[in-house]
Design an enzyme around this catalytic site. Structure first.
Site, PDB file in Angstrom:
ATOM      1  N   THR A   1    -126.707  43.822  53.380  1.00 22.38           N
ATOM      2  CA  THR A   1    -127.021  42.762  52.296  1.00 22.38           C
ATOM      3  C   THR A   1    -125.865  41.946  52.531  1.00 22.38           C
ATOM      4  O   THR A   1    -124.988  41.991  53.869  1.00 22.38           O
ATOM      5  CB  THR A   1    -126.640  44.379  51.058  1.00 22.38           C
ATOM      6  OG1 THR A   1    -127.637  44.990  50.926  1.00 22.38           O
ATOM      7  CG2 THR A   1    -125.859  43.200  50.040  1.00 22.38           C
ATOM      8  N   GLY A   2    -126.233  40.734  51.936  1.00 22.29           N
ATOM      9  CA  GLY A   2    -124.976  39.655  51.827  1.00 22.29           C
ATOM     10  C   GLY A   2    -125.914  38.383  52.876  1.00 22.29           C
ATOM     11  O   GLY A   2    -126.813  38.582  52.827  1.00 22.29           O
TER      12      GLY A   2
ATOM     13  N   GLY B   1    -118.252  43.202  50.999  1.00 24.56           N
ATOM     14  CA  GLY B   1    -117.948  42.380  49.830  1.00 24.56           C
ATOM     15  C   GLY B   1    -118.971  41.684  49.385  1.00 24.56           C
ATOM     16  O   GLY B   1    -118.209  41.116  48.164  1.00 24.56           O
TER      17      GLY B   1
ATOM     18  N   GLU C   1    -125.251  50.650  52.092  1.00 29.63           N
ATOM     19  CA  GLU C   1    -125.218  50.408  53.153  1.00 29.63           C
ATOM     20  C   GLU C   1    -124.610  51.414  54.900  1.00 29.63           C
ATOM     21  O   GLU C   1    -125.151  51.410  55.627  1.00 29.63           O
ATOM     22  CB  GLU C   1    -123.981  49.120  53.465  1.00 29.63           C
ATOM     23  CG  GLU C   1    -124.878  47.905  53.032  1.00 29.63           C
ATOM     24  CD  GLU C   1    -123.703  46.375  52.550  1.00 29.63           C
ATOM     25  OE1 GLU C   1    -123.943  45.728  52.896  1.00 29.63           O
ATOM     26  OE2 GLU C   1    -122.730  47.182  52.745  1.00 29.63           O
TER      27      GLU C   1
ATOM     28  N   GLY D   1    -125.064  42.563  58.172  1.00 28.35           N
ATOM     29  CA  GLY D   1    -123.667  41.579  58.124  1.00 28.35           C
ATOM     30  C   GLY D   1    -122.247  42.522  57.887  1.00 28.35           C
ATOM     31  O   GLY D   1    -122.994  44.352  58.015  1.00 28.35           O
ATOM     32  N   ALA D   2    -121.105  42.076  57.745  1.00 20.74           N
ATOM     33  CA  ALA D   2    -119.372  42.738  57.883  1.00 20.74           C
ATOM     34  C   ALA D   2    -118.720  41.600  57.170  1.00 20.74           C
ATOM     35  O   ALA D   2    -118.884  40.394  57.481  1.00 20.74           O
ATOM     36  CB  ALA D   2    -119.626  43.088  58.808  1.00 20.74           C
TER      37      ALA D   2
HETATM   38  C1  5RP Z   1    -122.139  43.655  51.475  1.00 24.49           C
HETATM   39  C2  5RP Z   1    -121.626  43.338  53.168  1.00 24.49           C
HETATM   40  C3  5RP Z   1    -121.542  42.679  54.036  1.00 24.49           C
HETATM   41  O1  5RP Z   1    -122.347  43.044  54.881  1.00 24.49           O
HETATM   42  C4  5RP Z   1    -120.121  41.257  54.128  1.00 24.49           C
HETATM   43  O2  5RP Z   1    -120.488  41.180  53.194  1.00 24.49           O
HETATM   44  C5  5RP Z   1    -120.794  40.238  54.521  1.00 24.49           C
HETATM   45  O3  5RP Z   1    -121.583  39.712  54.043  1.00 24.49           O
HETATM   46  P1  5RP Z   1    -121.607  37.962  54.545  1.00 24.49           P
HETATM   47  O4  5RP Z   1    -122.744  38.247  55.486  1.00 24.49           O
HETATM   48  O5  5RP Z   1    -122.479  36.712  52.899  1.00 24.49           O
HETATM   49  O6  5RP Z   1    -120.423  36.926  55.488  1.00 24.49           O
HETATM   50  O7  5RP Z   1    -121.246  44.102  53.250  1.00 24.49           O
HETATM   51  O8  5RP Z   1    -121.788  44.989  50.720  1.00 24.49           O
END
Ligand code: 5RP
Length: 232
Positions: free
Chosen positions: A28-29, A98, A105, A84-85
């Site tokens: 997700t993200g 985030g 996840e 993602g992270a």
């Molecule tokens: C969602 C997450 C996402 O992987 C993390 O917030 C990174 O998001 P992005 O790829 O938009 O920077 O943990 O719960």
């Protein structure tokens, strides 16, 4: 190249690890969204995979991209999760959540033989904690849970403000699982594996955003190109 272009590059690189017939965890993200879109293009070209989405947002996007979906009730293990992270440290421990999807996840990553984390290289840090640590909590007894979380931080030598997450509409943010999130502004996490264990043991904490020992590879896209880091 802009940040979004870097995210797409990392996603494209991770796609190289996908094989026909794989069962995939779909993160997700905004970075994982690129992966789902690129995977959908391969599926349209004949690739056969099945995915487990880590959020309702990803489920909707994956369906739109024509990716066949399943659940962890229907399949035993997944071959690979790509996600993602928010932060990645040199041991490939992560802060995630985030986007608020940390619970699903982590369930999906733990059910996977491999996890590849994809990101632009601004997510790479020496020490986790600059990004606020999301802790998913049950609304009942919130004040007691917050006190217990504060004690866990103190036991690890950490401290910082805890903020109940709000959505864009100004109301309390509610996760896909119906829980709330407290974001802890620690600045620096002294011992992430120890803190992860302490947080997990608190009644009222559903999950937290420390992903310890789950990612096997990080694909980081930066101005100088792609860097691949494997967990030793
Ligand atoms: C969602 C997450 C996402 O992987 C993390 O917030 C990174 O998001 P992005 O790829 O938009 O920077 O943990 O719960």
């Amino acid at each position: 190249m802009d940040m979004d272009g870097l995210k797409r590059q990392a996603a494209a690189q991770a796609l190289e690890h996908v094989r026909d017939g794989m069962k995939l965890g779909l993160g997700t993200g905004s970075t994982a969204k690129h992966f789902v879109e690129l995977l959908g293009m391969r599926v349209r070209d004949g690739l056969s995979v099945i995915g487990v989405p880590t959020s309702e947002a990803t489920r909707i996007n994956a369906e739109r991209c024509g990716i066949a979906l399943t659940t962890l009730d229907e399949v035993d293990r997944l071959d690979l999760t790509v996600d993602g992270a928010d932060e990645i440290d040199p041991s490939l421990n992560l802060i995630k959540g985030g986007g608020g999807a940390l619970l699903r996840e982590k369930i999906v990553a733990a059910a996977s033989d491999r996890m590849i984390v994809i990101a632009d290289d601004s997510k790479w840090v020496d020490v986790l904690g600059r990004f606020p640590l999301p802790v998913e909590v049950i609304p009942f007894g919130l004040a007691a849970t917050r006190r217990a979380i504060g004690k866990a931080f103190a036991q690890c030598g950490d401290s910082g403000q805890m903020v109940l997450r709000k959505g864009k509409d100004g109301h309390v943010f509610v996760t896909d699982g119906g829980h709330w999130i407290v974001d802890a502004h620690l600045g620096r996490i002294t011992d992430a594996p120890r803190l992860a264990g302490l947080l997990t043991s608190i009644p009222g904490v559903v999950e937290h955003g420390l992903f310890i020992g789950l990612a096997g590879m990080a694909v980081l896209a930066g101005a100088g190109g792609i860097r691949v880091v494997e967990r030793r």
